[in-house]
Design a protein around this motif. Sequence first.
Motif, PDB file in Angstrom:
ATOM      1  N   LEU A 126      -8.302  -1.355   8.095  1.00  0.00           N
ATOM      2  CA  LEU A 126      -8.714   0.004   7.789  1.00  0.00           C
ATOM      3  C   LEU A 126      -7.478   0.859   7.554  1.00  0.00           C
ATOM      4  N   ALA A 127      -7.408   1.462   6.380  1.00  0.00           N
ATOM      5  CA  ALA A 127      -6.230   2.264   6.039  1.00  0.00           C
ATOM      6  C   ALA A 127      -6.593   3.258   4.945  1.00  0.00           C
ATOM      7  N   ASP A 128      -5.906   4.404   4.957  1.00  0.00           N
ATOM      8  CA  ASP A 128      -6.114   5.349   3.867  1.00  0.00           C
ATOM      9  C   ASP A 128      -5.137   5.013   2.733  1.00  0.00           C
ATOM     10  N   TYR A 129      -5.125   5.842   1.705  1.00  0.00           N
ATOM     11  CA  TYR A 129      -4.385   5.513   0.490  1.00  0.00           C
ATOM     12  C   TYR A 129      -2.899   5.223   0.716  1.00  0.00           C
ATOM     13  N   PRO A 130      -2.140   6.040   1.461  1.00  0.00           N
ATOM     14  CA  PRO A 130      -0.717   5.713   1.649  1.00  0.00           C
ATOM     15  C   PRO A 130      -0.483   4.353   2.316  1.00  0.00           C
ATOM     16  N   GLU A 131      -1.306   4.018   3.293  1.00  0.00           N
ATOM     17  CA  GLU A 131      -1.157   2.726   3.954  1.00  0.00           C
ATOM     18  C   GLU A 131      -1.569   1.587   3.027  1.00  0.00           C
ATOM     19  N   GLN A 132      -2.578   1.821   2.188  1.00  0.00           N
ATOM     20  CA  GLN A 132      -2.970   0.795   1.216  1.00  0.00           C
ATOM     21  C   GLN A 132      -1.833   0.518   0.239  1.00  0.00           C
ATOM     22  N   CYS A 133      -1.093   1.564  -0.143  1.00  0.00           N
ATOM     23  CA  CYS A 133       0.076   1.372  -1.012  1.00  0.00           C
ATOM     24  C   CYS A 133       1.119   0.508  -0.312  1.00  0.00           C
ATOM     25  N   ASN A 134       1.352   0.760   0.981  1.00  0.00           N
ATOM     26  CA  ASN A 134       2.308  -0.059   1.739  1.00  0.00           C
ATOM     27  C   ASN A 134       1.858  -1.511   1.824  1.00  0.00           C
ATOM     28  N   ILE A 135       0.581  -1.723   2.091  1.00  0.00           N
ATOM     29  CA  ILE A 135       0.051  -3.069   2.251  1.00  0.00           C
ATOM     30  C   ILE A 135       0.153  -3.863   0.951  1.00  0.00           C
ATOM     31  N   THR A 136      -0.245  -3.236  -0.152  1.00  0.00           N
ATOM     32  CA  THR A 136      -0.308  -3.938  -1.428  1.00  0.00           C
ATOM     33  C   THR A 136       0.991  -3.896  -2.210  1.00  0.00           C
ATOM     34  N   GLY A 137       1.901  -2.991  -1.834  1.00  0.00           N
ATOM     35  CA  GLY A 137       3.172  -2.896  -2.527  1.00  0.00           C
ATOM     36  C   GLY A 137       3.113  -2.137  -3.851  1.00  0.00           C
ATOM     37  N   ILE A 138       2.032  -1.370  -4.062  1.00  0.00           N
ATOM     38  CA  ILE A 138       1.960  -0.593  -5.304  1.00  0.00           C
ATOM     39  C   ILE A 138       2.661   0.740  -5.121  1.00  0.00           C
ATOM     40  N   LYS A 139       3.040   1.347  -6.230  1.00  0.00           N
ATOM     41  CA  LYS A 139       3.729   2.631  -6.188  1.00  0.00           C
ATOM     42  C   LYS A 139       2.746   3.736  -5.826  1.00  0.00           C
ATOM     43  N   TYR A 143      -3.055   4.742  -9.646  1.00  0.00           N
ATOM     44  CA  TYR A 143      -4.421   4.359  -9.306  1.00  0.00           C
ATOM     45  C   TYR A 143      -4.659   2.947  -9.804  1.00  0.00           C
ATOM     46  N   PRO A 144      -4.730   1.970  -8.892  1.00  0.00           N
ATOM     47  CA  PRO A 144      -5.003   0.600  -9.336  1.00  0.00           C
ATOM     48  C   PRO A 144      -6.452   0.487  -9.794  1.00  0.00           C
ATOM     49  N   HIS A 145      -6.656  -0.208 -10.887  1.00  0.00           N
ATOM     50  CA  HIS A 145      -8.011  -0.386 -11.381  1.00  0.00           C
ATOM     51  C   HIS A 145      -8.193  -1.820 -11.856  1.00  0.00           C
ATOM     52  N   CYS A 146      -9.427  -2.218 -11.869  1.00  0.00           N
ATOM     53  CA  CYS A 146      -9.772  -3.568 -12.273  1.00  0.00           C
ATOM     54  C   CYS A 146      -9.916  -3.613 -13.790  1.00  0.00           C
ATOM     55  N   GLU A 147      -9.298  -4.603 -14.411  1.00  0.00           N
ATOM     56  CA  GLU A 147      -9.356  -4.724 -15.859  1.00  0.00           C
ATOM     57  C   GLU A 147     -10.506  -5.614 -16.320  1.00  0.00           C
TER      58      GLU A 147
END
Length: 161
Positions: A126-139, A143-147
């Motif tokens: 369980l994490a909000d957006y800043p922690e999700q960025c840390n977990i996934t390594g995205i900048k 906004y990550p989206h599915c292609e």
Amino acid sequence: TADWWWKIQASFPLLENGSTVVPVILGSDKTMLSTLSGDKSAWPVYLNIGNLSKAKQRSVKSNELILIGLLPRCPNGPKTHTIKIAYPESMATMLRPLEKPAKSGIKVLCADGRTRHSYLRIASFLADYPEQCNITGIKYGLYPHCEIDPDDMPGFNRRPR
């Protein structure tokens, strides 16, 4: 979800004679450590067990939410390589004690008084957006989206109207 739970239990050939899977729920949220200067922050990482009753989980005195570590904020201006490895390496270190119980199981005294062989599985983080960025390594800010088109995804055949 219940479907995920059944799939996890079905994937365990060792679940016999009352053995069970114990879902582990992790969570993190940035916390300010200094109230005077306001510039010291860290990310506490909490652990909870998913198959406890809601009443037990929500009870203030239950101590069911366990602090397993604090992830420090990286200093300003570290090398990109340092930032990319600091969070995952820290999480791996904190979760290393769960490896053996996840693979070979542990004996746990359950609420009904029986001792069961239990296998730990991380069920969610369980994490909000800043922690999700840390977990996934995205900048941060992207906004990550599915292609993949939703019609091409198995089990996802509905379009919003």
